[in-house]
Design an enzyme around this catalytic site. Structure first.
Site, short mmCIF file in Angstrom:
data_model
loop_
_atom_site.label_atom_id
_atom_site.label_comp_id
_atom_site.label_asym_id
_atom_site.label_seq_id
_atom_site.Cartn_x
_atom_site.Cartn_y
_atom_site.Cartn_z
N ASP A 90 0.85 -1.19 0.00
CA ASP A 90 0.00 0.00 0.00
C ASP A 90 0.89 1.24 0.00
O ASP A 90 2.11 1.15 0.12
CB ASP A 90 -0.97 -0.02 1.19
N SER A 91 0.30 2.39 -0.14
CA SER A 91 1.09 3.61 -0.33
C SER A 91 1.46 4.31 0.96
O SER A 91 2.29 5.21 0.96
CB SER A 91 0.30 4.59 -1.20
N GLY A 92 0.83 3.91 2.06
CA GLY A 92 0.96 4.67 3.30
C GLY A 92 -0.17 5.66 3.49
O GLY A 92 -0.30 6.27 4.55
N GLY A 93 -1.00 5.83 2.46
CA GLY A 93 -2.07 6.82 2.53
C GLY A 93 -3.12 6.50 3.58
O GLY A 93 -3.72 7.41 4.17
N PHE A 94 -3.37 5.20 3.84
CA PHE A 94 -4.37 4.84 4.84
C PHE A 94 -4.00 5.38 6.21
O PHE A 94 -4.87 5.73 7.02
CB PHE A 94 -4.54 3.33 4.90
N ASP A 144 -2.35 8.34 -1.76
CA ASP A 144 -3.69 8.91 -1.74
C ASP A 144 -4.03 9.35 -0.32
O ASP A 144 -3.31 9.06 0.63
CB ASP A 144 -4.73 7.88 -2.22
N GLN A 186 -11.41 7.73 -4.84
CA GLN A 186 -11.97 8.10 -3.53
C GLN A 186 -13.36 8.69 -3.74
O GLN A 186 -14.05 8.34 -4.67
CB GLN A 186 -11.02 9.06 -2.82
N GLY A 213 -11.30 4.25 0.33
CA GLY A 213 -12.14 5.09 1.17
C GLY A 213 -13.43 4.46 1.64
O GLY A 213 -14.34 5.16 2.10
N ASP A 263 -8.28 -7.32 0.53
CA ASP A 263 -7.32 -7.51 1.62
C ASP A 263 -7.97 -7.05 2.91
O ASP A 263 -8.85 -6.18 2.90
CB ASP A 263 -6.04 -6.72 1.39
N CYS A 301 -13.88 -28.32 6.28
CA CYS A 301 -12.68 -27.56 5.95
C CYS A 301 -11.47 -28.49 5.82
O CYS A 301 -11.31 -29.43 6.60
CB CYS A 301 -12.42 -26.51 7.03
N CYS A 303 -8.23 -27.43 6.03
CA CYS A 303 -7.00 -26.83 6.55
C CYS A 303 -6.37 -27.73 7.61
O CYS A 303 -7.02 -28.62 8.18
CB CYS A 303 -7.27 -25.44 7.14
N CYS A 306 -8.25 -27.83 11.04
CA CYS A 306 -9.47 -28.65 11.09
C CYS A 306 -9.17 -30.13 10.90
O CYS A 306 -9.90 -30.98 11.43
CB CYS A 306 -10.45 -28.17 10.03
N HIS A 332 -6.67 -21.26 9.94
CA HIS A 332 -8.01 -21.70 9.51
C HIS A 332 -8.78 -20.55 8.87
O HIS A 332 -9.42 -20.74 7.82
CB HIS A 332 -8.81 -22.25 10.70
#
Length: 382
Positions: A90-94, A144, A186, A213, A263, A301, A303, A306, A332
């Site tokens: 990510d850009s760091g904008g969050f 952003d 945005q 956003g 994500d 499941c 995994c 499980c 899981h």
């Protein structure tokens, strides 16, 4: 080097193939979050075994430690962290929003006060791209501003205009041809501003686009109106990334509207808090009622958790504060989301996504399917 093409569609839901320098991935897919170049508690080989295709790392946190130059000297994220598949940064904008009490925004960029030691750090579009190039991710994000919810229309408009100017600067700063730069639209939950931001972002003809956003506290009805509008406007031949979304019901609704990438920290954070994702919702393994249950979290499941451990043992681990509990539940929960996207892809390829989404909703919500989910399902068929 970067190519995206559709393999199948069912309504607005789609299966695609996205080629990157570190392999091709099949969408829709969920990306585990490795904030510090590590998905908490999980080995790269375990992530590969459960079907992870792309990992996400955080530019802001890796800028603070260990530093981008150190990561670059050790082979970029692929050499440094041991995950040889594609990475997204990510850009760091969050952090402009999430660490708002520690930063100041102006036209140049963002001035942060480090949450680690209080140092002042300026992050600009140019610096964000420079750091992401040093980290060496396959997919990098334009810098952003992610405005908080609620925000005034005037603030949202000023913010999206700044984000567009920062996008132009991000494009000019990028030098590596082996990285795909995604632009971020945005506009909050204002239909007019969201439309404008999306249309102006796609004018730059980038390898992919993100819907930013959202999932920041707004009602689900408002969020999915924005998602539906965004996927109507975004180009068919580019991947679409809905940032920060990871609840199973949100994935099913958004896939139905044509989203490709997701994500969120939700599955791993939920696991560390003692909760396991199941088709009906989630199990609280902190509850003593599971201490006598010999069955697995989810009998359906595949995994390792499980296939190997009972609810009784996992509940014991969680209640005793053993770190293994959080690790096994995180494993899981991620596998649950990967299986969900695998099942979604199969349903799309068979032309039956609407039936798949309805069956999911009936098991998840019973007879009380929320209006926002029904709205997304209806929009899927348009």
């Amino acid at each position: 080097m970067f190519d995206f093409h559709l393999l199948a569609q069912s309504g607005r839901a789609r299966v695609g193939r996205f080629q990157t320098p570190h392999g091709a991935v099949t969408t829709p897919l969920f990306m585990p979050v490795g904030t510090q170049a590590s998905v908490k508690g999980l080995l790269p080989r375990d992530l590969e075994a459960i079907g992870s295709q792309v990992l996400l790392a955080n530019t802001y946190h890796l800028l603070l430690r260990p530093g981008p130059d150190r990561v670059r000297a050790l082979g970029g994220l692929h050499g440094f962290a041991g995950w040889q598949g594609p990475w997204l940064t990510d850009s760091g904008g969050f952090q402009v929003m999430s660490l708002g009490h520690l930063c100041r925004i102006d036209e140049e960029g963002v001035l942060f006060q480090s949450h680690l030691n209080g140092d002042l750090i300026q992050l600009t579009p140019e610096r964000s791209i420079q750091v992401q190039e040093a980290l060496g991710a396959d997919i990098v994000m334009a810098f952003d501003e992610c405005p908080p919810y609620p925000s005034s229309r005037a603030y949202l408009q000023a913010s999206l205009e700044r984000t567009l100017r920062w996008l132009e600067r991000s494009i000019k700063a990028k030098t590596r041809p082996d990285q795909a730069l995604f632009g971020i639209a945005q506009g909050g939950v204002d239909l007019g501003l969201r439309r404008r931001s999306t249309l102006e972002t796609i004018r730059f003809d980038l390898p992919g686009y993100a819907i930013g956003g959202l999932a920041v506290g707004e009602p689900k009805e408002a969020m999915f109106r924005m998602v539906a509008l965004s996927t109507e406007l975004l180009p068919q031949n580019r991947p679409r990334y809905l940032m920060g979304v990871g609840h199973p019901e949100d994935l099913v609704a958004a896939i139905g509207l044509g989203v490709d990438l997701f994500d969120c920290v939700y599955p791993t954070r939920t696991g560390r808090f003692g909760y396991a994702l199941v088709p009906e919702g989630r199990l609280n393994l902190k509850s003593g009622r599971h201490l006598e249950e010999a069955l697995p979290i989810d009998p359906g499941c595949d995994c390792y958790t499980c296939q190997t451990f009972s609810r009784a043992y996992l509940s014991h681990l969680v209640r005793a504060g053993e770190m293994l509990g959080g690790i096994l539940l995180s494993l899981h929960n991620l596998r649950y989301l990967h299986r969900l996207t695998e099942q979604a892809r199969e349903a799309i390829q068979q032309g039956r996504y609407e039936a798949f989404a309805q069956a999911f909703a009936e098991r998840r919500f019973g007879k009380a399917v929320p209006g926002w989910f029904q709205m997304a399902l209806e929009a899927h068929a348009l």
